[in-house]
Design a protein around this motif. Structure first.
Motif, PDB file in Angstrom:
ATOM      1  N   MET A 161     -57.405 -70.039  35.707  1.00 21.80           N
ATOM      2  CA  MET A 161     -56.685 -71.408  36.266  1.00 21.80           C
ATOM      3  C   MET A 161     -56.462 -72.365  35.133  1.00 21.80           C
ATOM      4  O   MET A 161     -57.189 -72.690  34.175  1.00 21.80           O
ATOM      5  N   ASP A 212     -50.433 -71.616  40.967  1.00 21.82           N
ATOM      6  CA  ASP A 212     -51.895 -71.068  41.017  1.00 21.82           C
ATOM      7  C   ASP A 212     -52.884 -71.949  41.687  1.00 21.82           C
ATOM      8  O   ASP A 212     -53.827 -71.441  42.135  1.00 21.82           O
ATOM      9  N   GLN A 221     -52.696 -73.251  44.554  1.00 20.47           N
ATOM     10  CA  GLN A 221     -53.106 -72.566  45.978  1.00 20.47           C
ATOM     11  C   GLN A 221     -54.116 -71.544  46.315  1.00 20.47           C
ATOM     12  O   GLN A 221     -54.677 -71.493  47.178  1.00 20.47           O
ATOM     13  N   ARG A 222     -54.336 -70.997  44.937  1.00 24.57           N
ATOM     14  CA  ARG A 222     -55.167 -70.095  45.119  1.00 24.57           C
ATOM     15  C   ARG A 222     -56.868 -70.317  45.005  1.00 24.57           C
ATOM     16  O   ARG A 222     -57.664 -69.624  44.911  1.00 24.57           O
ATOM     17  N   PHE A 223     -56.839 -71.563  44.316  1.00 28.96           N
ATOM     18  CA  PHE A 223     -58.133 -72.201  43.758  1.00 28.96           C
ATOM     19  C   PHE A 223     -58.599 -73.056  44.921  1.00 28.96           C
ATOM     20  O   PHE A 223     -57.897 -73.993  45.224  1.00 28.96           O
ATOM     21  N   THR A 225     -63.059 -75.405  41.871  1.00 24.41           N
ATOM     22  CA  THR A 225     -62.542 -75.020  40.528  1.00 24.41           C
ATOM     23  C   THR A 225     -61.817 -75.952  40.058  1.00 24.41           C
ATOM     24  O   THR A 225     -61.864 -76.032  38.651  1.00 24.41           O
ATOM     25  N   SER A 275     -51.700 -76.050  50.889  1.00 25.22           N
ATOM     26  CA  SER A 275     -52.914 -74.993  50.622  1.00 25.22           C
ATOM     27  C   SER A 275     -53.995 -75.390  51.438  1.00 25.22           C
ATOM     28  O   SER A 275     -54.379 -76.604  51.701  1.00 25.22           O
ATOM     29  N   ASN A 321     -56.604 -74.909  50.383  1.00 22.08           N
ATOM     30  CA  ASN A 321     -57.830 -74.879  49.468  1.00 22.08           C
ATOM     31  C   ASN A 321     -57.806 -76.224  48.920  1.00 22.08           C
ATOM     32  O   ASN A 321     -58.672 -76.578  47.971  1.00 22.08           O
TER      33      ASN A 321
END
Length: 173
Positions: A1, A35, A37-39, A83, A59, A61
């Motif tokens: 990240m 990235d 949106q993944r964390f 994160t 997102s 998240n």
């Protein structure tokens, strides 16, 4: 990240970063990073936010928390398990609560052990500087239009103690 603020300027996980940048630049850095949106991303603001409305928050998240006092900000930081922890600095939180500056600075550094922590402001002030003392990186991004060379005027020259024509001889008495 990673979060790239500008080309070649990347923020890494496990660091506490104090960032001074124009609002547009920080919004672009956040929105252009797919990235994120993944964390788990925690956005913390105070009594008001200058940039939250410009951030793409599609997102699932992306969490937003508001601290209306320095004590609430401290609690939010202690409970954060994300994160990325992004704190938009609000100096009004410390009106009458200057004693909370050091504990919050320590909480920011502590959160950076497991997260990427960003303390952000568009303009630095005394409280931001105090909070950023423990930062791993203290970054100031100057807008492109301000990086041109300053024009020296005769007034500037006079304030420096030089005559506009310059000194030609040295007189000793």
């Amino acid at each position: 990240m990673h979060i790239e603020l500008r080309k070649g300027l990347t923020l890494q996980p496990g660091t506490f970063n104090a960032v001074i940048a124009p609002e547009k630049e920080i919004i672009t850095a956040i929105n252009s990073n797919a990235d994120l949106q993944r964390f788990l991303f925690l956005y913390i603001s105070g009594n008001y936010s200058r940039i939250l409305s410009g951030i793409n928050r599609q997102s699932k998240n992306f969490d937003v928390r508001r601290g209306f006092t320095a004590h609430q900000l401290f609690t939010i930081l202690r409970e954060a398990g994300h994160t990325v922890v992004f704190v938009e600095h609000d100096p009004s939180l410390f009106d009458g609560a200057a004693a909370m500056l050091e504990p919050i600075a320590s909480a920011l550094k502590e959160a950076a052990r497991e997260s990427l922590v960003i303390l952000y402001t568009p303009v630095a002030d005394r409280t931001f500087s105090t909070l950023g003392r423990n930062a791993d990186h203290y970054i100031e991004i100057v807008p492109v239009e301000e990086t041109r060379y300053p024009i020296r005027t005769s007034r500037t020259v006079r304030q420096c103690g030089l005559r506009p024509s310059g000194q030609r001889t040295l007189e000793v008495s």
